[in-house]
Design a protein around this motif. Structure first.
Motif, PDB file in Angstrom:
ATOM      1  N   ALA A  63     138.901 109.494  92.530  1.00 44.85           N
ATOM      2  CA  ALA A  63     138.339 109.819  93.846  1.00 44.85           C
ATOM      3  C   ALA A  63     139.127 109.129  94.953  1.00 44.85           C
ATOM      4  O   ALA A  63     139.370 109.721  96.015  1.00 44.85           O
ATOM      5  N   ASP A  65     142.304 108.417  94.799  1.00 42.55           N
ATOM      6  CA  ASP A  65     143.543 109.191  94.869  1.00 42.55           C
ATOM      7  C   ASP A  65     143.328 110.431  95.733  1.00 42.55           C
ATOM      8  O   ASP A  65     144.121 110.722  96.640  1.00 42.55           O
ATOM      9  N   LEU A  66     142.236 111.138  95.495  1.00 44.43           N
ATOM     10  CA  LEU A  66     141.934 112.329  96.286  1.00 44.43           C
ATOM     11  C   LEU A  66     141.707 111.956  97.750  1.00 44.43           C
ATOM     12  O   LEU A  66     142.190 112.635  98.659  1.00 44.43           O
ATOM     13  N   SER A  67     141.019 110.859  98.007  1.00 43.86           N
ATOM     14  CA  SER A  67     140.791 110.403  99.389  1.00 43.86           C
ATOM     15  C   SER A  67     142.111 110.109 100.094  1.00 43.86           C
ATOM     16  O   SER A  67     142.273 110.444 101.273  1.00 43.86           O
ATOM     17  N   ARG A  69     144.955 111.501  99.447  1.00 46.74           N
ATOM     18  CA  ARG A  69     145.568 112.806  99.717  1.00 46.74           C
ATOM     19  C   ARG A  69     144.938 113.444 100.954  1.00 46.74           C
ATOM     20  O   ARG A  69     145.636 114.027 101.774  1.00 46.74           O
ATOM     21  N   TYR A  84     143.151 119.401  98.058  1.00 53.52           N
ATOM     22  CA  TYR A  84     142.201 119.456  96.938  1.00 53.52           C
ATOM     23  C   TYR A  84     142.802 120.243  95.778  1.00 53.52           C
ATOM     24  O   TYR A  84     142.738 119.821  94.621  1.00 53.52           O
ATOM     25  N   PHE A  87     145.640 118.266  94.126  1.00 54.56           N
ATOM     26  CA  PHE A  87     145.087 117.218  93.272  1.00 54.56           C
ATOM     27  C   PHE A  87     144.593 117.817  91.957  1.00 54.56           C
ATOM     28  O   PHE A  87     144.904 117.305  90.877  1.00 54.56           O
ATOM     29  N   ALA A  88     143.820 118.896  92.034  1.00 50.39           N
ATOM     30  CA  ALA A  88     143.263 119.515  90.825  1.00 50.39           C
ATOM     31  C   ALA A  88     144.357 119.996  89.883  1.00 50.39           C
ATOM     32  O   ALA A  88     144.250 119.833  88.662  1.00 50.39           O
ATOM     33  N   PHE A  95     140.196 115.719  88.082  1.00 44.91           N
ATOM     34  CA  PHE A  95     139.433 116.640  88.931  1.00 44.91           C
ATOM     35  C   PHE A  95     138.064 116.889  88.320  1.00 44.91           C
ATOM     36  O   PHE A  95     137.040 116.785  89.001  1.00 44.91           O
ATOM     37  N   VAL A 111     135.338 110.887  99.610  1.00 42.26           N
ATOM     38  CA  VAL A 111     135.918 112.211  99.416  1.00 42.26           C
ATOM     39  C   VAL A 111     135.211 113.221 100.327  1.00 42.26           C
ATOM     40  O   VAL A 111     135.850 114.092 100.910  1.00 42.26           O
ATOM     41  N   THR A 133     136.040 124.574  94.622  1.00 46.00           N
ATOM     42  CA  THR A 133     135.818 124.042  93.271  1.00 46.00           C
ATOM     43  C   THR A 133     135.687 125.178  92.267  1.00 46.00           C
ATOM     44  O   THR A 133     136.253 125.111  91.172  1.00 46.00           O
TER      45      THR A 133
END
Length: 169
Positions: A63, A65-67, A69, A84, A87-88, A95, A111, A133
């Protein structure tokens, strides 16, 4: 003289996250992580209570890492959605783990906040997140079997949602 530390919590989490991507959640065992960081499994318990805590730490790392990004974007819905997706696609198992509310609950606000800010409401943020998603879950599962360009399909869906949100405001 005390025994020197043979591993660190960041090394353990990094190794566990690597194992997650290679083998899935079932492959993240205390034994496998211990082997990866070069210690015996009982030594991990000096840093991590149990496997559940380890998975929570891995989810929080993902999370974060995603933040990061998200923070590197211009903050628009479009840029956040592309971050998003990147990242996925780069970390499909992370993810999936971030979506596990029990594992990532502590880090999920970081996030969510940029998406809520970009969409200007929780309802709109949920719409964008649910669509992206769902799309990404299907993409990662290979569920789009009718052909066509998935990049174009993602862009089309995103443009349509953004336009709809603009009209609704």
């Amino acid at each position: 003289m005390p025994t020197p530390e043979r591993t660190t919590l960041p090394a353990i989490v990094t190794s566990a996250r690597e194992l997650l991507e290679e083998r899935g959640a079932a492959g993240v065992t205390m034994q496998a992580v211990a082997e990866r960081v070069g210690v015996r499994a009982p030594s991990l318990y000096k840093r991590v209570r149990d496997r559940d805590e380890l998975l929570r730490l891995v989810a929080e790392d993902a999370a974060s890492d995603l933040s990061r990004r998200f923070a590197a974007t211009d903050g628009t819905i479009t840029e956040l959605a592309h971050a998003y997706r990147a990242f996925a696609r780069a970390h499909p198992m992370s993810f999936r783990l971030v979506l596990d509310s029990d594992a990532a609950a502590g880090a999920f606000r970081d996030v969510a906040d940029p998406i809520i800010a970009a969409t200007k409401s929780l309802e709109a943020a949920r719409l964008v997140t649910a669509w992206a998603t769902g799309f990404l879950t299907m993409e990662l599962a290979g569920a789009f079997r009718l052909g066509g360009d998935l990049d174009e399909a993602y862009a089309f869906g995103l443009e349509t949602i953004v336009a709809g949100l603009d009209r609704a405001r």
